[in-house]
Design an enzyme around this catalytic site. Structure first.
Site, PDB file in Angstrom:
ATOM      1  N   ASP A  13       0.507  -1.240   0.011  1.00  0.00           N
ATOM      2  CA  ASP A  13      -0.117  -0.142  -0.026  1.00  0.00           C
ATOM      3  C   ASP A  13       0.727   1.239   0.065  1.00  0.00           C
ATOM      4  O   ASP A  13       0.480   2.197   0.516  1.00  0.00           O
ATOM      5  CB  ASP A  13      -0.894   0.023   1.219  1.00  0.00           C
ATOM      6  CG  ASP A  13      -1.717  -1.077   1.132  1.00  0.00           C
ATOM      7  OD1 ASP A  13      -2.312  -1.786   0.152  1.00  0.00           O
ATOM      8  OD2 ASP A  13      -2.222  -1.637   2.346  1.00  0.00           O
ATOM      9  N   LYS A  16       1.850   2.208  -5.045  1.00  0.00           N
ATOM     10  CA  LYS A  16       2.438   1.606  -6.441  1.00  0.00           C
ATOM     11  C   LYS A  16       1.467   1.941  -7.636  1.00  0.00           C
ATOM     12  O   LYS A  16       1.858   2.578  -8.535  1.00  0.00           O
ATOM     13  CB  LYS A  16       2.426   0.050  -6.181  1.00  0.00           C
ATOM     14  CG  LYS A  16       3.562  -0.159  -5.289  1.00  0.00           C
ATOM     15  CD  LYS A  16       3.437  -1.717  -5.039  1.00  0.00           C
ATOM     16  CE  LYS A  16       2.453  -2.124  -4.343  1.00  0.00           C
ATOM     17  NZ  LYS A  16       2.092  -1.898  -2.981  1.00  0.00           N
ATOM     18  N   GLY A  40      -4.460  -4.058  -3.848  1.00  0.00           N
ATOM     19  CA  GLY A  40      -5.580  -3.206  -3.988  1.00  0.00           C
ATOM     20  C   GLY A  40      -4.831  -1.997  -4.519  1.00  0.00           C
ATOM     21  O   GLY A  40      -4.106  -1.265  -3.682  1.00  0.00           O
ATOM     22  N   HIS A  41      -4.665  -1.739  -5.934  1.00  0.00           N
ATOM     23  CA  HIS A  41      -3.678  -0.374  -6.155  1.00  0.00           C
ATOM     24  C   HIS A  41      -4.864   0.781  -6.624  1.00  0.00           C
ATOM     25  O   HIS A  41      -5.795   0.480  -7.654  1.00  0.00           O
ATOM     26  CB  HIS A  41      -2.997  -0.855  -7.337  1.00  0.00           C
ATOM     27  CG  HIS A  41      -2.083  -1.745  -7.011  1.00  0.00           C
ATOM     28  ND1 HIS A  41      -1.139  -2.424  -7.775  1.00  0.00           N
ATOM     29  CD2 HIS A  41      -1.656  -2.356  -5.807  1.00  0.00           C
ATOM     30  CE1 HIS A  41      -0.281  -3.232  -7.100  1.00  0.00           C
ATOM     31  NE2 HIS A  41      -0.811  -3.304  -5.968  1.00  0.00           N
ATOM     32  N   GLN A 224       2.054  -5.885  -3.255  1.00  0.00           N
ATOM     33  CA  GLN A 224       2.245  -6.124  -1.843  1.00  0.00           C
ATOM     34  C   GLN A 224       3.884  -5.493  -1.496  1.00  0.00           C
ATOM     35  O   GLN A 224       4.002  -4.281  -2.298  1.00  0.00           O
ATOM     36  CB  GLN A 224       2.568  -7.756  -1.254  1.00  0.00           C
ATOM     37  CG  GLN A 224       1.354  -8.271  -1.359  1.00  0.00           C
ATOM     38  CD  GLN A 224       0.722  -9.012  -2.819  1.00  0.00           C
ATOM     39  OE1 GLN A 224       1.378  -9.534  -3.371  1.00  0.00           O
ATOM     40  NE2 GLN A 224      -0.570  -8.596  -2.874  1.00  0.00           N
TER      41      GLN A 224
HETATM   42  P1  GDP Z   1      -0.836   0.398  -3.546  1.00  0.00           P
HETATM   43  O1  GDP Z   1      -1.284  -0.873  -3.065  1.00  0.00           O
HETATM   44  O2  GDP Z   1       0.680   0.471  -3.303  1.00  0.00           O
HETATM   45  O3  GDP Z   1      -1.172   0.577  -5.167  1.00  0.00           O
HETATM   46  O4  GDP Z   1      -1.217   1.634  -2.602  1.00  0.00           O
HETATM   47  P2  GDP Z   1      -2.736   1.686  -2.191  1.00  0.00           P
HETATM   48  O5  GDP Z   1      -3.637   2.074  -3.251  1.00  0.00           O
HETATM   49  O6  GDP Z   1      -3.321   0.524  -1.611  1.00  0.00           O
HETATM   50  O7  GDP Z   1      -2.914   2.764  -1.093  1.00  0.00           O
HETATM   51  C1  GDP Z   1      -2.433   3.939  -1.343  1.00  0.00           C
HETATM   52  C2  GDP Z   1      -3.326   4.933  -0.782  1.00  0.00           C
HETATM   53  O8  GDP Z   1      -2.827   6.343  -0.692  1.00  0.00           O
HETATM   54  C3  GDP Z   1      -4.411   4.990  -1.971  1.00  0.00           C
HETATM   55  O9  GDP Z   1      -5.698   5.608  -1.312  1.00  0.00           O
HETATM   56  C4  GDP Z   1      -3.874   6.289  -2.617  1.00  0.00           C
HETATM   57  O10 GDP Z   1      -4.944   6.997  -3.175  1.00  0.00           O
HETATM   58  C5  GDP Z   1      -3.302   7.057  -1.583  1.00  0.00           C
HETATM   59  N1  GDP Z   1      -2.010   8.033  -2.237  1.00  0.00           N
HETATM   60  C6  GDP Z   1      -1.155   7.655  -2.930  1.00  0.00           C
HETATM   61  N2  GDP Z   1      -0.176   8.357  -2.900  1.00  0.00           N
HETATM   62  C7  GDP Z   1      -0.406   9.692  -1.879  1.00  0.00           C
HETATM   63  C8  GDP Z   1      -0.069  10.715  -1.566  1.00  0.00           C
HETATM   64  O11 GDP Z   1       1.105  10.959  -1.897  1.00  0.00           O
HETATM   65  N3  GDP Z   1      -0.532  11.564  -0.515  1.00  0.00           N
HETATM   66  C9  GDP Z   1      -1.865  11.084  -0.029  1.00  0.00           C
HETATM   67  N4  GDP Z   1      -2.469  11.685   0.763  1.00  0.00           N
HETATM   68  N5  GDP Z   1      -2.233   9.725  -0.605  1.00  0.00           N
HETATM   69  C10 GDP Z   1      -1.876   9.156  -1.414  1.00  0.00           C
HETATM   70  P1  IMO Z   2      -1.006  -3.907  -2.315  1.00  0.00           P
HETATM   71  O1  IMO Z   2      -0.584  -4.703  -3.587  1.00  0.00           O
HETATM   72  C1  IMO Z   2      -1.065  -4.551   1.782  1.00  0.00           C
HETATM   73  C2  IMO Z   2      -1.131  -8.829   3.661  1.00  0.00           C
HETATM   74  C3  IMO Z   2      -2.344  -8.960   4.255  1.00  0.00           C
HETATM   75  C4  IMO Z   2      -1.577 -10.216   5.224  1.00  0.00           C
HETATM   76  C5  IMO Z   2      -0.851 -10.819   4.337  1.00  0.00           C
HETATM   77  C6  IMO Z   2      -1.064 -12.022   3.753  1.00  0.00           C
HETATM   78  O2  IMO Z   2      -2.109  -3.511  -2.247  1.00  0.00           O
HETATM   79  O3  IMO Z   2       0.248  -3.423  -1.703  1.00  0.00           O
HETATM   80  P2  IMO Z   2      -2.759 -12.770   1.616  1.00  0.00           P
HETATM   81  O4  IMO Z   2      -4.058 -12.449   1.536  1.00  0.00           O
HETATM   82  O5  IMO Z   2      -1.695 -12.193   0.650  1.00  0.00           O
HETATM   83  O6  IMO Z   2      -2.478 -14.254   1.984  1.00  0.00           O
HETATM   84  O7  IMO Z   2      -2.317 -11.929   3.013  1.00  0.00           O
HETATM   85  O8  IMO Z   2      -0.163  -9.928   3.661  1.00  0.00           O
HETATM   86  N1  IMO Z   2      -1.275  -7.960   1.973  1.00  0.00           N
HETATM   87  C7  IMO Z   2      -1.273  -6.702   1.987  1.00  0.00           C
HETATM   88  N2  IMO Z   2      -0.968  -5.757   2.857  1.00  0.00           N
HETATM   89  N3  IMO Z   2      -1.039  -4.411   0.740  1.00  0.00           N
HETATM   90  C8  IMO Z   2      -1.101  -5.563  -0.014  1.00  0.00           C
HETATM   91  O9  IMO Z   2      -1.214  -5.543  -1.340  1.00  0.00           O
HETATM   92  C9  IMO Z   2      -1.381  -6.851   0.312  1.00  0.00           C
HETATM   93  N4  IMO Z   2      -1.561  -7.999   0.065  1.00  0.00           N
HETATM   94  C10 IMO Z   2      -1.445  -8.880   1.126  1.00  0.00           C
HETATM   95  O10 IMO Z   2      -3.130  -7.943   4.926  1.00  0.00           O
HETATM   96  O11 IMO Z   2      -1.185  -9.385   6.397  1.00  0.00           O
HETATM   97 MG    MG Z   3      -2.962  -1.751  -1.829  1.00  0.00          MG
END
Ligand code: GDP
Ligand code: IMO
Ligand code: MG
Length: 425
Positions: A13, A16, A40-41, A224
């Site tokens: 998270d 990416k 979840g991207h 991840q």
């Molecule tokens: P990913 O899994 O690495 O793609 O990241 P996620 O989407 O799960 O989580 C990142 C969260 O932070 C999302 O809600 C994005 O919209 C948000 N986000 C990304 N970059 C920034 C930033 O620079 N500032 C803030 N406030 N939010 C951001």
């Molecule tokens: P993105 O790509 C954050 C965590 C889960 C759990 C562990 C194992 O959005 O960064 P799983 O379902 O893979 O067997 O869970 O890994 N986990 C993540 N945490 N971002 C993710 O993906 C994750 N994918 C799995 O919360 O701790």
């Molecule tokens: Mg994510």
């Protein structure tokens, strides 16, 4: 052309999806190489938010090919719902989305097995996303899995039945209360399989080889983060794939000498969702503020993310394992208004001061040692140029660059595509 990689350096998270979307205009192909719908991207542009789980984050750019590599595990049901959402946005994915025949399929019973395994662990549960990731990779390495290419064979349904039956007996072995209606789950699954079958299946390693030969630019999108890597993460509280740079080689069929830039992405602080050790975790108002201002809730499960200070011991380790060549710092805007920022630069480990990431990082073994740096008061969210950045932010970045010995070339100051500041190397 070499394949560039973009990898999360923490516990996922990091942002990416946003950065892949920002960089996509530089690439012909965006390729996912591991993980599945546990990811979840999030992408934000034109005032709209989009969350992708299996589909690469280049999908909103018309001229880019999006490849789901052999290392990915696909849940057809979730995949279909992602496609439905894209259709609602008038995204024409039929030409631009290709899937490796060697990617493995998540069956409904894999999800049930994930739930049964977690329920049986009680307090020791991993905190899995319950998407069936672990059981699907177990079947892959156990040589029982069903692959996308199998859907083109006439006997795949018999193989499906045999595997699903085996899973059902395994579920009963766990001896936990899992309520399910497999018939219903299968109706939905087989419908989604038909949609999957209407897409382009390819021999992706050959596709990538030819693309490289004809000088196409390729960016591999990690899912991840490094600390969730099956080998190098905080085992057993990890996911079931290699999330680090080497995973791109096995998950796409790219040879190690064909890897170019390795973009490592990290939040200006740290978050973790699910169970497992987290040395710099905060249980005070600072942690609550990070969670609230950063809106730290999982993009896949909606669970609150645990928050804490930046951990340079862990980050340095991730940079080493991945061979990071450029860093990208996300969510700097969330720290605006914190008077003092703490950065963990070493651990007190069984009485010694250490700077490497040890085997055990549980609280009884590790105590973080912090350096305090001045925070910035300014709102960063409207900034678009490095010259606008406040001195304290520049000092924070300089400090991190010195500690990590890698340049920070992007500073993200908000979720939107436009809230991205590029810095010279
Ligand atoms: P990913 O899994 O690495 O793609 O990241 P996620 O989407 O799960 O989580 C990142 C969260 O932070 C999302 O809600 C994005 O919209 C948000 N986000 C990304 N970059 C920034 C930033 O620079 N500032 C803030 N406030 N939010 C951001
Ligand atoms: P993105 O790509 C954050 C965590 C889960 C759990 C562990 C194992 O959005 O960064 P799983 O379902 O893979 O067997 O869970 O890994 N986990 C993540 N945490 N971002 C993710 O993906 C994750 N994918 C799995 O919360 O701790
Ligand atoms: Mg994510």
């Amino acid at each position: 052309m070499a394949v560039d990689l973009l990898l999360g350096l923490q516990w996922g998270d990091e942002g990416k999806g946003k950065i892949v979307d920002v960089l996509t205009s530089n690439y012909n192909i965006i390729a996912r190489f591991q993980g599945g719908p546990n990811a979840g991207h999030t992408l934000v542009f034109n005032g709209k938010k989009h969350v992708l789980h299996t589909i690469p984050s280049g999908i909103f750019h018309e001229d880019t090919t999006n490849l789901v590599g052999n290392g990915v595990v696909i849940d057809p049901v979730i995949f279909k719902s992602e496609l439905d959402k894209l259709e609602d946005q008038n995204v024409d994915y039929r030409k631009s989305l290709v899937i490796s025949r060697k990617a493995h399929i998540i069956l409904p019973t894999h999800r049930l097995l994930d739930a049964a395994s977690e329920a049986s662990k009680g307090k020791a549960k991993i905190g899995s996303t319950l998407k069936g990731i672990g059981p699907t990779y177990m079947d892959k390495t156990g040589r029982n899995g069903i692959r996308v290419g199998d859907l083109e064979l006439s006997d795949w349904k018999e193989r499906y039945r045999a595997l699903a039956n085996k899973h059902e007996s395994m579920i009963s072995f766990y001896n936990v209360d899992i309520e399910y209606n497999l018939k219903e789950l299968e109706t939905e699954f087989f419908k989604a399989i038909e949609v999957l079958k209407s897409l382009q299946f390819i021999d992706s390693e050959e596709y990538i080889y030819q693309a490289q030969k004809s000088d196409k630019t390729i960016l591999a999108e990690g899912a991840q983060g490094s600390l969730l890597d099956i080998d190098f993460g905080t085992y057993p509280f990890v996911t079931s794939s290699n999330t680090t740079a080497a995973g791109a080689c096995t998950g796409l069929g790219v040879s190690p000498n064909k890897i170019g830039e390795v973009f490592g992405i990290f939040k200006a602080y740290t978050t973790r969702v699910g169970s497992g050790p987290f040395p710099t975790e905060l249980f005070d108002k600072d942690g609550e503020d990070m969670a609230r201002i950063g809106n730290e809730f999982g993009a896949t499960t909606g669970r609150p993310r645990r928050c804490g200070w930046l951990d340079l011991v862990a980050l340095r380790y991730a940079c080493q394992v991945n061979g990071v060549t450029q860093l990208m710092m996300m969510k700097g805007d969330v720290l605006s208004g914190f008077k003092t920022l703490k950065v963990c630069t070493a651990y007190k480990y069984k009485g010694d001061i250490i700077q490497h990431f040890p085997y055990n990082i549980e609280p009884e073994n590790v105590e973080p040692i912090y350096t305090e740096v001045e925070g910035w008061a300014e709102d960063l969210t409207n900034m678009s140029d490095a010259s606008e950045m406040p001195k304290a932010l520049n000092d924070y970045i300089d400090f991190l660059e010195k500690e990590l010995e890698i340049p920070i070339t992007i500073v993200s100051v908000g979720p939107d595509r436009k809230q991205t500041i590029f810095r010279n190397k």
